[in-house]
Design a protein around this motif. Structure first.
Motif, PDB file in Angstrom:
ATOM      1  N   ALA A 122       4.476 -10.705  84.317  1.00 33.54           N
ATOM      2  CA  ALA A 122       4.038 -10.272  85.649  1.00 33.54           C
ATOM      3  C   ALA A 122       2.731  -9.486  85.558  1.00 33.54           C
ATOM      4  O   ALA A 122       1.835  -9.653  86.388  1.00 33.54           O
ATOM      5  CB  ALA A 122       5.120  -9.425  86.308  1.00 33.54           C
ATOM      6  N   LEU A 123       2.617  -8.636  84.542  1.00 35.31           N
ATOM      7  CA  LEU A 123       1.392  -7.861  84.350  1.00 35.31           C
ATOM      8  C   LEU A 123       0.212  -8.785  84.052  1.00 35.31           C
ATOM      9  O   LEU A 123      -0.889  -8.607  84.587  1.00 35.31           O
ATOM     10  CB  LEU A 123       1.580  -6.855  83.214  1.00 35.31           C
ATOM     11  N   ARG A 124       0.460  -9.792  83.216  1.00 37.76           N
ATOM     12  CA  ARG A 124      -0.606 -10.751  82.887  1.00 37.76           C
ATOM     13  C   ARG A 124      -1.048 -11.537  84.127  1.00 37.76           C
ATOM     14  O   ARG A 124      -2.241 -11.774  84.332  1.00 37.76           O
ATOM     15  CB  ARG A 124      -0.132 -11.698  81.799  1.00 37.76           C
ATOM     16  N   ALA A 125      -0.068 -11.934  84.957  1.00 37.15           N
ATOM     17  CA  ALA A 125      -0.400 -12.675  86.185  1.00 37.15           C
ATOM     18  C   ALA A 125      -1.236 -11.809  87.126  1.00 37.15           C
ATOM     19  O   ALA A 125      -2.203 -12.281  87.722  1.00 37.15           O
ATOM     20  CB  ALA A 125       0.877 -13.140  86.880  1.00 37.15           C
ATOM     21  N   ARG A 126      -0.869 -10.531  87.245  1.00 41.25           N
ATOM     22  CA  ARG A 126      -1.643  -9.624  88.103  1.00 41.25           C
ATOM     23  C   ARG A 126      -3.052  -9.432  87.564  1.00 41.25           C
ATOM     24  O   ARG A 126      -4.020  -9.399  88.326  1.00 41.25           O
ATOM     25  CB  ARG A 126      -0.945  -8.264  88.206  1.00 41.25           C
ATOM     26  N   LEU A 127      -3.175  -9.317  86.243  1.00 40.84           N
ATOM     27  CA  LEU A 127      -4.487  -9.152  85.634  1.00 40.84           C
ATOM     28  C   LEU A 127      -5.343 -10.401  85.846  1.00 40.84           C
ATOM     29  O   LEU A 127      -6.528 -10.304  86.160  1.00 40.84           O
ATOM     30  CB  LEU A 127      -4.332  -8.863  84.138  1.00 40.84           C
TER      31      LEU A 127
END
Length: 198
Positions: free
Chosen positions: A6-11
């Motif tokens: 999820a963090l990677r997708a947001r980034l």
């Protein structure tokens, strides 16, 4: 999706947004500098007034680019409020941008064409940081994310965005195991939702 995913997708989304913002902002920078130098070359306007005029032209250009390219997938239901906030934050950016040029020109006497362009460029850079934060946070608001698979009101900030189609679909599926509501209950719910909508 894992927390790391999820963090990677947001980034990834943020990087794409910055690239799109930069593309529109870069084009707006060229418009700003071209109009600024054109006005200085063909008129007798003082440097800061010429800069303000160029900034206003660039603001109009940028709004079209941000609305229809960078943030085309953002909420379009509040267009009047969006435009009002865009103009408000753009005026703040205009003051930042031209404040740098004003200080250099009238505070330090740096007013050759080269110096004016350098400080105009620096002012645009400082104002761009402010604009990026304000536009993405307050002007071009993200649509509220879907919450699970159940129908529920979706709220973002102070604006409650109720997806009435999802609520109607849930009502049409009939009563849940615990509610025991029939057609009369669903009709009452629909009437209440339409009152909220108005």
């Amino acid at each position: 999706m894992s927390e790391r995913g999820a963090l990677r997708a947001r980034l990834d989304r943020l990087v794409r947004e910055v690239v799109k913002f930069g593309a529109v902002g870069g084009a707006g920078l060229l418009v700003n500098l071209l109009v600024f130098n054109l006005v200085r070359h063909v008129t007798e306007l003082p440097v800061v007034r010429a800069s303000v005029l160029a900034t206003v032209v660039a603001i109009a250009f940028n709004y079209l680019g941000f609305r229809y390219f960078t943030y085309r997938d953002r909420d379009k239901s509040r267009r009047t409020k969006e435009l009002t906030l865009f103009l408000l934050f753009s005026v703040a950016g205009l003051v930042i941008e031209n404040g740098v040029l004003y200080t250099a020109t009238y505070g330090f006497g740096w007013d050759t064409p080269l110096q004016s362009n350098v400080f105009k460029f620096l002012g645009i850079g400082v104002a761009t940081l402010f604009r990026f934060w304000s536009y993405r946070s307050w002007v071009f608001r993200a649509l509220p994310a879907e919450i699970g698979t159940t129908a529920s009101p979706r709220v973002h900030g102070s604006d409650a965005a109720v997806d009435l189609e999802d609520l109607d679909a849930a009502a049409d599926r009939g009563p849940g195991p615990k509610t025991g509501r029939g057609a009369a209950g669903r009709d009452a719910e629909r009437a209440q939702r339409h009152r909220i909508r108005r």
